[in-house]
Design a protein around this motif. Sequence first.
Motif, PDB file in Angstrom:
ATOM      1  N   ARG A 673      10.920  -0.459   2.307  1.00 49.26           N
ATOM      2  CA  ARG A 673      10.299   0.836   2.624  1.00 49.26           C
ATOM      3  C   ARG A 673       8.787   0.754   2.466  1.00 49.26           C
ATOM      4  NH1 ARG A 673      13.496   3.585  -0.255  1.00 49.26           N
ATOM      5  NH2 ARG A 673      12.246   3.830  -2.142  1.00 49.26           N
ATOM      6  N   HIS A 674       8.332   0.099   1.426  1.00 49.03           N
ATOM      7  CA  HIS A 674       6.885  -0.037   1.209  1.00 49.03           C
ATOM      8  C   HIS A 674       6.245  -0.907   2.295  1.00 49.03           C
ATOM      9  CE1 HIS A 674       7.390   0.912  -3.383  1.00 49.03           C
ATOM     10  NE2 HIS A 674       7.680   1.943  -2.596  1.00 49.03           N
ATOM     11  N   ASP A 675       6.967  -1.943   2.736  1.00 49.28           N
ATOM     12  CA  ASP A 675       6.449  -2.788   3.830  1.00 49.28           C
ATOM     13  C   ASP A 675       6.324  -1.992   5.128  1.00 49.28           C
ATOM     14  OD1 ASP A 675       6.215  -5.000   2.230  1.00 49.28           O
ATOM     15  OD2 ASP A 675       8.141  -5.883   2.810  1.00 49.28           O
ATOM     16  N   VAL A 676       7.292  -1.105   5.364  1.00 48.37           N
ATOM     17  CA  VAL A 676       7.231  -0.273   6.570  1.00 48.37           C
ATOM     18  C   VAL A 676       6.014   0.648   6.508  1.00 48.37           C
ATOM     19  CG1 VAL A 676       8.378   1.619   7.804  1.00 48.37           C
ATOM     20  CG2 VAL A 676       9.693  -0.369   7.071  1.00 48.37           C
ATOM     21  N   LYS A 733       4.328   7.368  -2.143  1.00 48.51           N
ATOM     22  CA  LYS A 733       4.896   8.255  -3.161  1.00 48.51           C
ATOM     23  C   LYS A 733       5.781   9.311  -2.519  1.00 48.51           C
ATOM     24  CE  LYS A 733       3.631  11.139  -7.121  1.00 48.51           C
ATOM     25  NZ  LYS A 733       4.609  12.195  -6.789  1.00 48.51           N
ATOM     26  N   ALA A 734       5.347   9.851  -1.375  1.00 50.08           N
ATOM     27  CA  ALA A 734       6.142  10.879  -0.699  1.00 50.08           C
ATOM     28  C   ALA A 734       7.482  10.299  -0.231  1.00 50.08           C
ATOM     29  CB  ALA A 734       5.363  11.437   0.490  1.00 50.08           C
ATOM     30  N   ALA A 735       7.456   9.072   0.284  1.00 48.83           N
ATOM     31  CA  ALA A 735       8.687   8.428   0.743  1.00 48.83           C
ATOM     32  C   ALA A 735       9.619   8.142  -0.422  1.00 48.83           C
ATOM     33  CB  ALA A 735       8.350   7.136   1.484  1.00 48.83           C
ATOM     34  N   ASP A 736       9.060   7.633  -1.524  1.00 52.16           N
ATOM     35  CA  ASP A 736       9.892   7.345  -2.698  1.00 52.16           C
ATOM     36  C   ASP A 736      10.487   8.627  -3.281  1.00 52.16           C
ATOM     37  OD1 ASP A 736       9.314   4.699  -2.411  1.00 52.16           O
ATOM     38  OD2 ASP A 736       7.823   4.604  -4.031  1.00 52.16           O
ATOM     39  N   ASP A 737       9.675   9.682  -3.349  1.00 50.97           N
ATOM     40  CA  ASP A 737      10.171  10.958  -3.886  1.00 50.97           C
ATOM     41  C   ASP A 737      11.286  11.519  -3.014  1.00 50.97           C
ATOM     42  OD1 ASP A 737       8.352  10.730  -5.900  1.00 50.97           O
ATOM     43  OD2 ASP A 737       6.908  12.180  -5.085  1.00 50.97           O
ATOM     44  N   ALA A 738      11.105  11.416  -1.674  1.00 44.74           N
ATOM     45  CA  ALA A 738      12.125  11.938  -0.757  1.00 44.74           C
ATOM     46  C   ALA A 738      13.432  11.164  -0.924  1.00 44.74           C
ATOM     47  CB  ALA A 738      11.627  11.832   0.687  1.00 44.74           C
ATOM     48  N   PHE A 739      13.318   9.854  -1.087  1.00 52.86           N
ATOM     49  CA  PHE A 739      14.520   9.039  -1.248  1.00 52.86           C
ATOM     50  C   PHE A 739      15.201   9.355  -2.573  1.00 52.86           C
ATOM     51  CE2 PHE A 739      17.075   5.202  -1.692  1.00 52.86           C
ATOM     52  CZ  PHE A 739      17.535   5.036  -0.389  1.00 52.86           C
TER      53      PHE A 739
END
Length: 915
Positions: A673-676, A733-739
């Motif tokens: 996810r971070h690579d994307v 951070k937004a992607a990690d929080d959403a997941f």
Amino acid sequence: MVIAALKRIFGSANDRHVKRFQGRVDAINALEPELSKLTDEQLRARTAEFRQQLANGTKLDDLLVPAFATVREASKRALGMRHFDVQLIGGMVLNERSIAEMRTGEGKTLVATLPVYLNALTGNGVHVVTVNDYLAKRDAEWMGQVYKFLGLTFGIIIHDLSDEQRKAAYAADVTYGTNNEFGFDYLRDNMKYSRAQMVQRGHAFAIVDEVDSILIDEARTPLIISGPSEDRSDLYTKVDAIIPIIGEGDFDLDEKQRAVTFTDQGIEKLEERLAAEGLLKSESLYDLENVALVHHLNSALRAHKMFQRDKDYIVRNDEVVIIDEFTGRMMPGRRYSEGLHQALEAKEHVKIQPENQTLASITFQNYFRLYKKLAGMTGTAATEAAEFADIYGLDVVTIPTNVPVQRKDDDDAIYRTAAEKFDAIADIIIDCQKRGQPVLVGTTSIEKSEMLAELLRQKKVGEMKVLNARYHEQEAHIVADAGVPGAITIATNMAGRGTDIKLGGNLEMRVAEQAAGLEGAERDAKIAEISAKIEADKQKALAAGGLMVIGTERHESRRIDNQLRGRSGRQGDPGHSKFFLSLQDDLMRIFPVESMDSMLSKLGLEQGEAITHPWVTKAIERAQGRVEARNFDIRKNILKYDDVMNDQRKVIFEQRLDLMDSEDVSDTITEMRHDVVDDIIAKAIPERSYPEQWNTEQLEAAVKTYLNIEVPVKAWAEEDDIDVEMVRERITKAADDAFAAKEERTLKSLADSGMANPTVMRQVEKSILLQSIDGLWREHLVTLDHLSKVVGWRGLAQRDPLNEYKQEAFELFQAMLANLRELVTTQLSHVEIQTRAPEPAPAPDLSQLEETHIDPFTGENDAEGELLTRPRTAAAAAGAAGLAPIDPKLLVGVSRNAPCPCGSGKKFKHCHGAY
């Protein structure tokens, strides 16, 4: 001359290599008296002793002498067969990761038991690879008696086994199977989704029987697992109907390269006809819109102009079945790729099967190089020693025969025409039959074997047997009887047939056929009668000169010719071999021997005359050597390309295994996810750019697409101190929080429904990751296959095609990994795991349920048609079924499968007995 003299004095390198094993042979022989005194239980106990010694740190090679001596003694007791000294040497060669070249009849099957037993002591499993299911089953059951005697387990891998049966066979100490089954199981294992589903347990040690046939001949084509794709049978039929307009001058055929192409004249004809048929999508055939059509036309041209029925394939049961060029065997289930098989089906007007998409593939070269330790055995390997050394790192060691060879090999006889040659062959066959000498005739195709058989019938020759792909099922029986006095056997390519031709006949085969069902004294008497008959016939065959081997033409490979020759003169028997050639033979026509035709013309040979001289034979063998070298270069070049794919295959397969072994892949998912995030930012925000230069709309859209979240990138870009690193941190951070929020919602939903399972997200992540890898890998295989077929044109631009292929394949692999990150991240960002409390299960409708119980004696379903609600008394059963009342006394003792006494015509169990 000097080299020959030195060889006579000091021996060849091979002689010196064999000689160094003599000390160990003497040591094994010295143990024989001691071991012969042991009881069966004491001999079997040595297996546990050896295993304990290995556990204590003893090296495997230090156990070779006592282990080999143990196997020899066990073989004497279990099989009544004692290993010769040369067989012990063969076993040592196999144990040293080399190829043992042993002549036909020298007992290679028995030799394998020595290194198999020794290496099976480690508990890692030993694979013995054969060329067909018959040999795998025969050898396993035959040699399995030795392993069983010594306390080892053995299994067999053949076609149509379930995964459970395969897993059990691989778990055994020794596993016999065919090269195809081992390879396909490896590919199938790497398509599974858990370790528990996999059947193989590693690749420790393999012995390949008929190693030249498997690692060279069969290695020309990869193993492919494929699935059906779009059905284009209608287009194949239409294209096939057009090909007959292609005549001389419309195509170029290169038999050496096995290639055929349309000429400009042919293309003009095609364009005109295709336009009339409405198949041409633009004016030129080679416009982009017609790429698929060109592919179909090329396949149809190859099917019509290069592939011959009854030589390259046969039509059987409304199917086109490939014939192996080297063994002459049918290969059911194997299909040509790139639409060629469909083109052949259209040509022969049989049902056209849909084209397949490759799901997984591997070459035999790369499969067998997976083994930590590999060895092989065959009767003919020396001529291919360079290839074995270069590709597999295997040395070839020629093992001396137990008894000196008595076979006489004549020089080749060369005729001007094929008709003269076959007349001469017929004459010598007739002469041999009159004298009671058995004859084995080797041909190169079904067509030629049947043509010779017809010629012999016209000349009133007696009974003969034809062994080719049409009579594949009777192979072992036909070969077994080829040594009977006066027998005539015509066979296509004797490579790897696996059954010895014994003069007089094969005792085991005769007993299996004629003594089946007999027991005790009656069986013993029958066996004695068969043995006496075989011995009498053997003496007649010996008096007539032993087995006569006739080759109807030379093969491209000397090895195949030697395999045919090697059928005669086994175990010191007398024998005779001779090859008959003509200038019209394929080898002489496609790869002509210099000045041969002019030489024959100058000699003024008359009709039916032949030239026979050692120089001519050597000239032909030199020509064969050049062809072999050329074919080796082709295989080596193909392997270089496949090695590129193999490196990538290893990465993918190892990654899959790591993922299957991991309980938690969340770290991998987070990293992806971070690579994307990094990738989508790099595409929208150029390096060292100002915020006003950012493509904020593109970035917002990409974040929504891949991460399923909305972020105000446009607003962020207006902040005074904003930079790309801050944007990256915020989106990450937004992607990690959403997941994390999604995972929390899922767990709460599961808890509310009474299905609390904290690992559910881990299971979903793992499943999506594995499925995504498999899907993209399949697409990648297709892309690499297409690239390998067109990259050769780069040579016209003075660029090395192989380097170009390596570079582009690497770039495609990197792109595939980027696609994998995007695909997995997108799917996990959008997926929602729904949970529902299970609804109370309704009461089962017993009237709709059936019981099943198969009668072990009749194979019928004992409960067929009966209901769970059926009444439990005879009277109630009769009343419920509307049956007439019957005296209960008549029901006593009636068999369940007998007719019902009531006269209804039904079985008792389905009538008054249904209780």
